[in-house]
Design a protein around this motif. Structure first.
Motif, PDB file in Angstrom:
ATOM      1  N   ILE A  50      -1.844  -7.544   7.831  1.00  6.15           N
ATOM      2  CA  ILE A  50      -1.130  -7.005   8.993  1.00  6.15           C
ATOM      3  C   ILE A  50      -0.799  -8.222   9.853  1.00  6.15           C
ATOM      4  O   ILE A  50      -1.700  -8.863  10.380  1.00  6.15           O
ATOM      5  CB  ILE A  50      -1.996  -6.027   9.801  1.00  6.15           C
ATOM      6  CG1 ILE A  50      -2.462  -4.871   8.934  1.00  6.15           C
ATOM      7  CG2 ILE A  50      -1.234  -5.530  11.031  1.00  6.15           C
ATOM      8  CD1 ILE A  50      -3.570  -4.047   9.563  1.00  6.15           C
ATOM      9  N   THR A  51       0.481  -8.543   9.959  1.00  7.27           N
ATOM     10  CA  THR A  51       0.861  -9.715  10.735  1.00  7.27           C
ATOM     11  C   THR A  51       1.507  -9.284  12.044  1.00  7.27           C
ATOM     12  O   THR A  51       2.618  -8.740  12.053  1.00  7.27           O
ATOM     13  CB  THR A  51       1.810 -10.626   9.937  1.00  7.27           C
ATOM     14  OG1 THR A  51       1.204 -10.932   8.684  1.00  7.27           O
ATOM     15  CG2 THR A  51       2.080 -11.916  10.689  1.00  7.27           C
ATOM     16  N   LYS A  52       0.768  -9.542  13.124  1.00 10.00           N
ATOM     17  CA  LYS A  52       1.278  -9.242  14.460  1.00 10.00           C
ATOM     18  C   LYS A  52       2.049 -10.455  14.966  1.00 10.00           C
ATOM     19  O   LYS A  52       1.822 -11.578  14.522  1.00 10.00           O
ATOM     20  CB  LYS A  52       0.112  -8.907  15.398  1.00 10.00           C
ATOM     21  CG  LYS A  52      -0.594  -7.620  14.995  1.00 10.00           C
ATOM     22  CD  LYS A  52      -1.745  -7.295  15.933  1.00 10.00           C
ATOM     23  CE  LYS A  52      -2.423  -5.996  15.505  1.00 10.00           C
ATOM     24  NZ  LYS A  52      -3.564  -5.666  16.396  1.00 10.00           N
ATOM     25  N   LEU A  83       5.680  -5.850  14.068  1.00 14.15           N
ATOM     26  CA  LEU A  83       4.882  -6.427  12.984  1.00 14.15           C
ATOM     27  C   LEU A  83       5.822  -7.084  11.986  1.00 14.15           C
ATOM     28  O   LEU A  83       6.893  -6.556  11.688  1.00 14.15           O
ATOM     29  CB  LEU A  83       4.076  -5.347  12.270  1.00 14.15           C
ATOM     30  CG  LEU A  83       3.073  -4.550  13.100  1.00 14.15           C
ATOM     31  CD1 LEU A  83       2.456  -3.435  12.254  1.00 14.15           C
ATOM     32  CD2 LEU A  83       1.995  -5.444  13.656  1.00 14.15           C
ATOM     33  N   LEU A  92       3.121  -5.831   6.609  1.00 12.01           N
ATOM     34  CA  LEU A  92       2.228  -4.686   6.451  1.00 12.01           C
ATOM     35  C   LEU A  92       2.057  -4.509   4.941  1.00 12.01           C
ATOM     36  O   LEU A  92       2.811  -3.790   4.299  1.00 12.01           O
ATOM     37  CB  LEU A  92       2.876  -3.457   7.093  1.00 12.01           C
ATOM     38  CG  LEU A  92       2.034  -2.281   7.494  1.00 12.01           C
ATOM     39  CD1 LEU A  92       0.909  -2.676   8.435  1.00 12.01           C
ATOM     40  CD2 LEU A  92       2.892  -1.214   8.149  1.00 12.01           C
ATOM     41  N   TRP A 101       3.213  -0.140  17.342  1.00 10.55           N
ATOM     42  CA  TRP A 101       3.926  -1.292  16.788  1.00 10.55           C
ATOM     43  C   TRP A 101       5.191  -0.839  16.081  1.00 10.55           C
ATOM     44  O   TRP A 101       5.225   0.227  15.469  1.00 10.55           O
ATOM     45  CB  TRP A 101       3.033  -2.029  15.790  1.00 10.55           C
ATOM     46  CG  TRP A 101       1.811  -2.590  16.420  1.00 10.55           C
ATOM     47  CD1 TRP A 101       0.576  -2.005  16.471  1.00 10.55           C
ATOM     48  CD2 TRP A 101       1.689  -3.826  17.111  1.00 10.55           C
ATOM     49  NE1 TRP A 101      -0.302  -2.808  17.153  1.00 10.55           N
ATOM     50  CE2 TRP A 101       0.352  -3.937  17.557  1.00 10.55           C
ATOM     51  CE3 TRP A 101       2.568  -4.862  17.396  1.00 10.55           C
ATOM     52  CZ2 TRP A 101      -0.113  -5.036  18.278  1.00 10.55           C
ATOM     53  CZ3 TRP A 101       2.112  -5.961  18.108  1.00 10.55           C
ATOM     54  CH2 TRP A 101       0.787  -6.031  18.539  1.00 10.55           C
ATOM     55  N   PHE A 127       8.043  -1.726  12.998  1.00 13.68           N
ATOM     56  CA  PHE A 127       8.053  -2.411  11.709  1.00 13.68           C
ATOM     57  C   PHE A 127       9.427  -2.230  11.084  1.00 13.68           C
ATOM     58  O   PHE A 127       9.930  -1.101  11.004  1.00 13.68           O
ATOM     59  CB  PHE A 127       6.959  -1.853  10.783  1.00 13.68           C
ATOM     60  CG  PHE A 127       6.856  -2.562   9.470  1.00 13.68           C
ATOM     61  CD1 PHE A 127       6.502  -3.900   9.405  1.00 13.68           C
ATOM     62  CD2 PHE A 127       7.118  -1.894   8.289  1.00 13.68           C
ATOM     63  CE1 PHE A 127       6.408  -4.568   8.186  1.00 13.68           C
ATOM     64  CE2 PHE A 127       7.014  -2.544   7.061  1.00 13.68           C
ATOM     65  CZ  PHE A 127       6.665  -3.880   7.017  1.00 13.68           C
TER      66      PHE A 127
END
Length: 187
Positions: free
Chosen positions: A42-44, A59, A62, A169, A171
């Motif tokens: 999971i890249t924020k 994000l 995912l 979030w 995406f």
């Protein structure tokens, strides 16, 4: 070293509205879910004072674990809602994301889903009516009511609510929807 806690340099942006652009409410009649333990990445976003509002909640990855993927839930049309809330005290507000869904029909699979995942931390991906995917991370069920309904023309099914003590979030990537493994195949 002390961190600068001044609002003097905080980013501001115009939030404009175009009345000629179609703006519709609601979510599409499907969503996806996966247990948090089955998400590999999971890249924020990395936030700086120059990060635009939209990028600050988007994000960039995912990704499920190998051999894992999202599963789809079909929903009753016009019975679902996604919320981004603020909770807490003034000056100490926190983000909270909430999704209310209605799974059609009073059937064993739907009641079994609630029984199996009532305490599972989940990731839900919900697409709004305009096509934007929204992600609720670390979501827990806070309510689930399955009903046959009282009358023939009423909706039977399972109304459920999930809440996350985290931001909602966005995406923009693809969702890897995993097909069901046939029963007895070790899946």
């Amino acid at each position: 070293m002390a961190e600068d806690c001044s609002f003097a340099t905080v980013r501001t942006e115009n939030l404009t509205y175009c009345p000629n652009k179609a703006n519709v409410g609601g979510v599409k009649a499907k969503c996806w879910y996966i247990p948090m333990a089955q998400l590999k990445t999971i890249t924020k976003p990395t936030l700086t004072q120059d990060t635009p509002y939209a990028e600050s909640i988007t994000l960039t990855a995912l990704v499920p674990e190998t051999t894992k993927g999202f599963k789809r839930i079909d929903l009753v049309i016009d019975e679902n809602e996604l919320k981004s809330n603020l909770v807490g005290a003034k000056g100490n507000m926190k983000d909270q994301a909430q999704f209310d869904g209605m799974i059609p029909n009073f059937v064993k699979e739907n009641v079994g889903f609630i029984k199996r995942h009532k305490n599972t931390p989940m990731c839900y991906v919900v697409e709004d009516s305009a096509g934007q995917k929204w992600v609720v991370l670390e979501a827990y069920m806070t309510k689930a009511d399955a009903t046959t309904a009282k009358k023939y023309d009423e909706n039977s099914g399972t109304a459920f609510n999930v809440t996350a003590n985290d931001a909602l979030w966005a995406f923009d990537g693809d969702i890897l929807e995993l097909a069901d493994t046939p029963v007895g195949s070790g899946g």
